[in-house]
Enzyme design. Structure first.
Site, PDB file in Angstrom:
ATOM      1  N   HIS A   1       2.965 -19.762   3.419  1.00 22.80           N
ATOM      2  CA  HIS A   1       1.404 -19.278   2.828  1.00 22.80           C
ATOM      3  C   HIS A   1       0.733 -18.356   3.864  1.00 22.80           C
ATOM      4  O   HIS A   1      -0.503 -18.201   3.935  1.00 22.80           O
ATOM      5  CB  HIS A   1       0.482 -20.460   2.600  1.00 22.80           C
ATOM      6  CG  HIS A   1       1.089 -21.725   2.198  1.00 22.80           C
ATOM      7  ND1 HIS A   1       1.059 -22.155   0.836  1.00 22.80           N
ATOM      8  CD2 HIS A   1       1.825 -23.035   2.833  1.00 22.80           C
ATOM      9  CE1 HIS A   1       1.585 -23.248   0.654  1.00 22.80           C
ATOM     10  NE2 HIS A   1       2.140 -23.680   1.729  1.00 22.80           N
TER      11      HIS A   1
ATOM     12  N   SER B   1      -2.372  10.362   8.803  1.00 29.62           N
ATOM     13  CA  SER B   1      -3.197  10.537   7.592  1.00 29.62           C
ATOM     14  C   SER B   1      -3.870  11.732   7.763  1.00 29.62           C
ATOM     15  O   SER B   1      -4.032  12.343   9.040  1.00 29.62           O
ATOM     16  CB  SER B   1      -4.320   9.613   7.723  1.00 29.62           C
ATOM     17  OG  SER B   1      -5.444  10.136   7.137  1.00 29.62           O
TER      18      SER B   1
ATOM     19  N   LYS C   1      -4.153   7.148  12.376  1.00 26.84           N
ATOM     20  CA  LYS C   1      -3.132   6.532  11.432  1.00 26.84           C
ATOM     21  C   LYS C   1      -1.940   6.857  11.744  1.00 26.84           C
ATOM     22  O   LYS C   1      -1.417   7.735  11.833  1.00 26.84           O
ATOM     23  CB  LYS C   1      -3.623   6.859  10.125  1.00 26.84           C
ATOM     24  CG  LYS C   1      -5.041   6.239   9.593  1.00 26.84           C
ATOM     25  CD  LYS C   1      -4.829   4.680   9.136  1.00 26.84           C
ATOM     26  CE  LYS C   1      -4.242   4.725   7.779  1.00 26.84           C
ATOM     27  NZ  LYS C   1      -4.761   3.506   7.009  1.00 26.84           N
TER      28      LYS C   1
ATOM     29  N   GLU D   1       6.664   0.808   2.620  1.00 28.07           N
ATOM     30  CA  GLU D   1       5.782   0.901   1.445  1.00 28.07           C
ATOM     31  C   GLU D   1       6.493   1.534   0.069  1.00 28.07           C
ATOM     32  O   GLU D   1       6.566   0.963  -0.950  1.00 28.07           O
ATOM     33  CB  GLU D   1       4.437   1.633   1.659  1.00 28.07           C
ATOM     34  CG  GLU D   1       3.619   0.990   2.671  1.00 28.07           C
ATOM     35  CD  GLU D   1       2.448   2.007   2.829  1.00 28.07           C
ATOM     36  OE1 GLU D   1       1.433   1.797   2.281  1.00 28.07           O
ATOM     37  OE2 GLU D   1       2.565   2.900   3.993  1.00 28.07           O
TER      38      GLU D   1
END
Ligand code: ARG
Length: 468
Positions: free
Chosen positions: A165, A286, A292, A299
Site C-alpha cells: 500500500h 526545467s 529540477k 516517465e
C-alpha cells in the site's frame, strides 16, 4: 475526393477486369505502401523462396529462376540504397516489388506470382518480420536482465523499506527488490518465446484462401524460410492474426512491468524518497525551475505502456468481426504492430542503458526503513517464539508501535524497560530482531529477502541467462 487517373489503371497488376481507373482518393485511401514498404526484406526473401519452390516443381526453369532471383536481389539493393521509386498507385510493397521486377527482367517476372496470392504473401511477410523482431526483443530483454543481476548483486546487502500500500511494511534487500523485476522480465522473455512458436509457421501456399491447383511444395518453402512447418488450413493461414495479437499481449504485459518499474524510479528519485539517482544523461531539466532534474525516461516509458496496450486493443478490435478468410481490414494490422515493436525495443534499450548507471543512496534507504516501524512483524514473531499466540502478539506490538509513535522513536530506540511494559517475556536479545539486519537475515529461505538467499537467486538466474 480526387479525380480518376488513367495512369493508375495502366499500372495496376489487377487492372484486367476494370473499365474505370481507381479514384485518386481511393487509391490513396486503400494503399499501404507508405508503411508496409518496411516489409521489403521479408517480401523479397519470401518471393525468392517461392520462386525456388516453383523451379523445384518444374513450373519455372532453372534459367527463369536465376533471372528472377537476380532481379529481386537487384531490387533489394536499390531499396537499401534508397534508389527505389515507391508508387502509391501500386498500392503496397508486394505489387511495387513485383512490378519493378517485371520492369527490370521482362516477361519472366510475370511468372513469379504463379500459385501465390498477396494474401498468403503478406501473411508470410509479417510472420518473418515478427520473428526477427521477437529475436531482437529477446536480446534486449537479456541485456536488461543482466543489468538487473549486476545491480542486485552490487546491492544485495543494501537495506530499504519494502512496501505494501506504499506504506513501509518490512525491510528488504534492495537486491531482492531488483530480483522481483528480474522475475517479471523472465516471464516476459518466456512469453515472447512461446509466441514465437506460433509465429514461426509458413502460410505460403494458402494462396488467396483455398490453396492452389499447382503442384506446390509447401514444406520446401517453409524450410527455405526457416519456418518450423507450414500452417495446416489455407483459410486460416490467410486470415489468422492471432500471432500478432499474442505478440501485442506479450508486449503489453512487458510494458506494464516497465511502467511499474518506471513508477518506482520516479518515486525513488524524488527528493521525498531520495533512494536512487539516475545519471544526468537520462534526465532533463526545467526551463523555469533551476533545481529540477526530471526522470523523463522512466516517465516516458510509463506513458508508452498506454500506447502499446492501445495497439493490443486495436488489433483485437480489428479482428473481432471478420468473416473468413482474408479481408482488407487486415491491412490495418501493420501500423499498430510496427509501432508497438519499435516502442518496446526503445523502452528496453533505454532501461538496459540506464540501469547500470543507477546509483543507490544506501543511507537514505536505511533511514527510511528505520522510520516506518518495519520490524514490527519481527517483534511479533519474537513474542510468538516465546509462547504467545500470534494474534495476541499482534495486539501487543500494535501498542508498542503506538507508544513509539508517541515518543517519536523507532521500535529499536525504545528502552528494554519500555518494551517490557508490553510483555514480560521480552529480554535484551529483542534488539537483535528489531535491527534491520536481523530482520532481513532471518528471512532465510527460498524466495526470502536474506542477502544469502538473494545471492543464491542471482547465481541461479545468471546460470539460466548463460544458457540462452
Ligand atoms: N496490402 C495488403 C495487406 O496489407 C496485402 C494483401 C492484399 N490482398 C488483397 N487481396 N487485397 O493486407
Amino acid at each position: 475526393m480526387g479525380s480518376n487517373s488513367e495512369d493508375n489503371k495502366s499500372n495496376k497488376l489487377w487492372g484486367g477486369r476494370f473499365t474505370e481507373a481507381t479514384d485518386a482518393f481511393v487509391a490513396r485511401f486503400t494503399a499501404s505502401v507508405s508503411f508496409d514498404k518496411r516489409l521489403y526484406q521479408q517480401d523479397i526473401d519470401g518471393s525468392i523462396a517461392h520462386a525456388r519452390m516453383l523451379e523445384k516443381v518444374a513450373i519455372l526453369t532453372a534459367h527463369e529462376l536465376a533471372t528472377i532471383v537476380d532481379g529481386l536481389e537487384a531490387i533489394r539493393k536499390d531499396i537499401e540504397a534508397e534508389k527505389f521509386d515507391w508508387s502509391v498507385a501500386l498500392e503496397d510493397v508486394h505489387m511495387n516489388i513485383e512490378s519493378a521486377l517485371t520492369e527490370r527482367i521482362g516477361e519472366v517476372g510475370k511468372k513469379l506470382h504463379t500459385g501465390r496470392s498477396r494474401n498468403d504473401q503478406v501473411a508470410t511477410d509479417i510472420r518473418l518480420y515478427v520473428r526477427t523482431e521477437i529475436d531482437g526483443i529477446a536480446d534486449l530483454l537479456t541485456r536488461l536482465q543482466n543489468a538487473i543481476l549486476h545491480l542486485a548483486d552490487r546491492e544485495a546487502d543494501t537495506i530499504m523499506p519494502g512496501f505494501t500500500h506504499l506504506q513501509a511494511a518490512q525491510p528488504v534487500s534492495f537486491g531482492h527488490h531488483m530480483m522481483a523485476w528480474f522475475e517479471m522480465l523472465e516471464r516476459d522473455y518466456t512469453r515472447f518465446q512461446d509466441c514465437r512458436k506460433r509465429v514461426n509457421l509458413s502460410p505460403l501456399g494458402a494462396a488467396a484462401l483455398a490453396g492452389t491447383s499447382y503442384p506446390i511444395d509447401r514444406e520446401y518453402t517453409a524450410e527455405l524460410l526457416g519456418f518450423d512447418r507450414p500452417t495446416r488450413n489455407s483459410l486460416d493461414s490467410v486470415s489468422d492474426r492471432d500471432f500478432a495479437i499474442e505478440l501485442a499481449a506479450a508486449a503489453s504485459i512487458l510494458m506494464t512491468h516497465l511502467s511499474r518499474f518506471s513508477e518506482e524510479l520516479v518515486l525513488w528519485t524524488s527528493a521525498q524518497f531520495g533512494f536512487v539517482n539516475l545519471p544526468d544523461r537520462f534526465c532533463t531539466g526545467s526551463s523555469i525551475m533551476p533545481q529540477k532534474k526530471n526522470p523523463d525516461v522512466p516517465e516516458l516509458v510509463r506513458g508508452k505502456a498506454g500506447r502499446v496496450t492501445g495497439h493490443l486493443v486495436t488489433l483485437l478490435s480489428l479482428m473481432k468481426a471478420q468473416p473468413l478468410a482474408y479481408n482488407k481490414d487486415n491491412q490495418e494490422d501493420k501500423e499498430p504492430l510496427f509501432d508497438l515493436l519499435d516502442t518496446v525495443k526503445d523502452c528496453l534499450f533505454a532501461y538496459a542503458e540506464m540501469l547500470p548507471a543507477l546509483s543507490c543512496n544506501q543511507d537514505a534507504m536505511y533511514a527510511a526503513a528505520r522510520q516506518g516501524y518495519a520490524t514490527a512483524t519481527d517483534l511479533a514473531d519474537y513474542l510468538v517464539k516465546r509462547g504467545m499466540a500470534f494474534r495476541d502478539a499482534h495486539e501487543v506490538v500494535g501498542k508498542a508501535v503506538a507508544r513509539a509513535i508517541e515518543q517519536q522513536k523507532d521500535l529499536a530506540e525504545l528502552s528494554l524497560h519500555d518494551l517490557q511494559q508490553f510483555s514480560a517475556t521480552i529480554e535484551a536479545d529483542v534488539f537483535d530482531v528489531l535491527s534491520l539486519e536481523g530482520s532481513i537475515n532471518s528471512r532465510n529461505h527460498l524466495g526470502g529477502t536474506a542477502p544469502v538467499q538473494v545471492k543464491a537467486a542471482i547465481a541461479r538466474a545468471s546460470a539460466e541467462l548463460a544458457k540462452r
